[in-house]
Design a protein around this motif. Structure first.
Motif, mmCIF file in Angstrom:
data_model
loop_
_atom_site.group_PDB
_atom_site.id
_atom_site.type_symbol
_atom_site.label_atom_id
_atom_site.label_comp_id
_atom_site.label_asym_id
_atom_site.label_seq_id
_atom_site.Cartn_x
_atom_site.Cartn_y
_atom_site.Cartn_z
ATOM 1 N N GLN A 83 49.407 46.838 34.756
ATOM 2 C CA GLN A 83 49.907 48.209 34.841
ATOM 3 C C GLN A 83 51.391 48.138 35.150
ATOM 4 O O GLN A 83 51.785 47.930 36.294
ATOM 5 N N GLY A 84 52.228 48.287 34.119
ATOM 6 C CA GLY A 84 53.662 48.198 34.313
ATOM 7 C C GLY A 84 54.149 46.765 34.267
ATOM 8 O O GLY A 84 53.487 45.855 33.757
ATOM 9 N N ASP A 85 55.323 46.543 34.844
ATOM 10 C CA ASP A 85 56.025 45.264 34.700
ATOM 11 C C ASP A 85 55.583 44.201 35.698
ATOM 12 O O ASP A 85 55.641 43.009 35.414
ATOM 13 N N GLN A 86 55.137 44.615 36.866
ATOM 14 C CA GLN A 86 54.840 43.658 37.932
ATOM 15 C C GLN A 86 53.387 43.188 37.870
ATOM 16 O O GLN A 86 52.471 43.999 37.832
ATOM 17 N N ILE A 87 53.198 41.868 37.881
ATOM 18 C CA ILE A 87 51.880 41.261 37.876
ATOM 19 C C ILE A 87 51.680 40.503 39.186
ATOM 20 O O ILE A 87 52.524 39.691 39.573
ATOM 21 N N LYS A 88 50.589 40.778 39.877
ATOM 22 C CA LYS A 88 50.215 40.023 41.072
ATOM 23 C C LYS A 88 48.728 39.710 40.944
ATOM 24 O O LYS A 88 47.900 40.601 41.015
ATOM 25 N N MET A 89 48.422 38.432 40.740
ATOM 26 C CA MET A 89 47.048 38.053 40.418
ATOM 27 C C MET A 89 46.109 38.244 41.602
ATOM 28 O O MET A 89 46.471 37.954 42.754
ATOM 29 N N THR A 90 44.889 38.706 41.297
ATOM 30 C CA THR A 90 43.879 38.948 42.327
ATOM 31 C C THR A 90 43.256 37.647 42.813
ATOM 32 O O THR A 90 43.037 37.458 44.009
ATOM 33 N N ASN A 91 42.968 36.725 41.881
ATOM 34 C CA ASN A 91 42.254 35.493 42.211
ATOM 35 C C ASN A 91 43.122 34.249 42.132
ATOM 36 O O ASN A 91 42.627 33.137 42.006
ATOM 37 N N HIS A 92 44.442 34.438 42.194
ATOM 38 C CA HIS A 92 45.392 33.321 42.214
ATOM 39 C C HIS A 92 46.662 33.845 42.863
ATOM 40 O O HIS A 92 46.829 35.052 43.036
ATOM 41 N N ASP A 93 47.583 32.933 43.225
ATOM 42 C CA ASP A 93 48.757 33.383 43.984
ATOM 43 C C ASP A 93 50.003 33.604 43.122
ATOM 44 O O ASP A 93 51.095 33.783 43.653
ATOM 45 N N TRP A 94 49.868 33.619 41.807
ATOM 46 C CA TRP A 94 51.025 33.912 40.972
ATOM 47 C C TRP A 94 51.350 35.402 41.000
ATOM 48 O O TRP A 94 50.464 36.255 40.943
ATOM 49 N N ALA A 95 52.643 35.695 41.070
ATOM 50 C CA ALA A 95 53.147 37.061 40.955
ATOM 51 C C ALA A 95 54.454 36.988 40.191
ATOM 52 O O ALA A 95 55.276 36.097 40.446
ATOM 53 N N PHE A 96 54.657 37.902 39.236
ATOM 54 C CA PHE A 96 55.882 37.819 38.433
ATOM 55 C C PHE A 96 56.169 39.155 37.757
ATOM 56 O O PHE A 96 55.286 40.010 37.612
ATOM 57 N N SER A 97 57.424 39.310 37.353
ATOM 58 C CA SER A 97 57.860 40.424 36.517
ATOM 59 C C SER A 97 57.767 39.972 35.059
ATOM 60 O O SER A 97 58.286 38.909 34.709
ATOM 61 N N ILE A 98 57.121 40.767 34.226
ATOM 62 C CA ILE A 98 56.988 40.402 32.813
ATOM 63 C C ILE A 98 58.361 40.279 32.165
ATOM 64 O O ILE A 98 58.648 39.312 31.452
#
Length: 336
Positions: A83-98
């Protein structure tokens, strides 16, 4: 792990704009491939997500592993809401801006979609030899289709037909409240409430859920705790060497039957329910003999409806690649 062979029937054409990067990012593994032309999906590599600090590190590691011309376009299926540009994974610790990832990687286009949106888009293209039907029922062409898949989490998706095209339904249906169907499952739910205020279907119908069910059964029966991994539980059940492991798998399959039937009724999925994810394929023929289908068909006044709906296990090795390829092709077609 890797597989250098093409995984789809290759056409002779190549993409004029160069190879396209395809990725399928789960809670445990990141799978990558290059699509050099329509249906030509090659140079598959599987990387462990935990080995890389950032999503972009894993992409760069893959691109260094394979020989390729410059990549301009990429599409990523990810086990997460998008949803939008920011990704923060639920089952892993990766988070990033697309957008930041696109710029860092030097791509002209980077699409990120939910993994079950990708799997949904793969369903219309799957061959009969890439599916195993469980039980009876016949799919009605053009009607809605549902998908469920247990892996690190529980994915849920759907497809509806509109304006001559299949339209994927983005969903986080794995997080609906778990619904027990008998006293034993209610006891597992009561045990789970000691640890979670909201017990989702995903807490139990997933790889980690197998481990939780096993712990719960030992505690409910007053037996000593044993911390078995999901693979050990599956092994104990398939070898019929451990009664608790067998009950764990049977409960898991029953619970998955409830989730699948609830989805079928919610969507009116007369086109069938398709089962993906990493857990069920490891069960092999055991799944076909399990309580899954009986539970799926047992819907009280709606049982005649669910009995008519077919259920299929997706046996294709990398179906998400087929789905993301279709999504990227549609998007690039809009741009050109």
């Amino acid at each position: 792990m890797s597989n250098g062979d093409p995984i789809a029937s290759p056409s002779r054409r190549t993409h004029a704009d160069g190879p396209r990067l395809l990725a399928d990012i789960g809670g445990t593994n990141a799978r990558f491939a290059l699509e050099t032309g329509p249906g030509r999906i090659e140079q598959v590599q599987i990387l462990r997500g935990a080995d890389y600090r950032e999503f972009t590190d894993a992409v760069q590691a893959y691109l260094k592993l394979v020989d390729h011309p410059p990549v301009r376009h990429a599409v990523v299926a990810i086990a997460n809401p998008v949803q939008g540009d920011q990704i923060k994974m639920t089952n892993h610790d990766w988070a990033f801006s697309i957008e930041a990832a696109r710029q860092l990687l030097g791509f002209e286009m980077l699409l990120v979609v939910n993994d079950f949106t990708a799997l949904s888009m793969a369903v219309p293209q799957l061959r009969t030899d890439e599916l195993q039907q469980i039980g009876g029922g016949n799919a009605k062409p053009g009607h809605p289709v549902g998908l469920v898949g247990a892996g690190t989490g529980l994915g849920v998706g759907g497809l509806v037909r509109g304006d001559g095209h299949w339209l994927p339904l983005a969903s986080e249906g794995g997080h609906v409240a778990f619904a027990p169907a008998n006293a034993r499952e209610a006891a597992v739910l009561a045990y789970a409430w000691q640890f979670h205020e909201h017990v989702s279907a995903e807490r139990l119908v997933s790889g980690p859920g197998l481990e939780f069910i096993h712990r719960a059964l030992l505690a409910i029966d007053g037996r000593p705790a044993a911390e078995l991994k999901a693979a050990q539980i599956v092994e104990g059940a398939l070898e019929q060497s451990d009664a608790t492991c067998q009950e764990t798998i049977d409960l898991f399959c029953s619970m998955l039957g409830t989730v699948a039937a609830d989805l079928a009724l919610t969507l009116g999925a007369l086109g069938g329910i398709y089962i993906g994810g990493g857990v069920v394929p490891h069960l092999g023929d055991y799944f076909a003999r399990s309580p899954f289908r009986a539970r799926f068909e047992n819907k009280g006044r709606m049982s005649a409806l669910t009995q008519a709906i077919p259920t299929f296990v997706i046996t294709a090795q990398y179906p998400a690649f087929t789905g993301v390829s279709a999504i990227l092709a549609d998007t690039l077609g809009d741009h050109h």
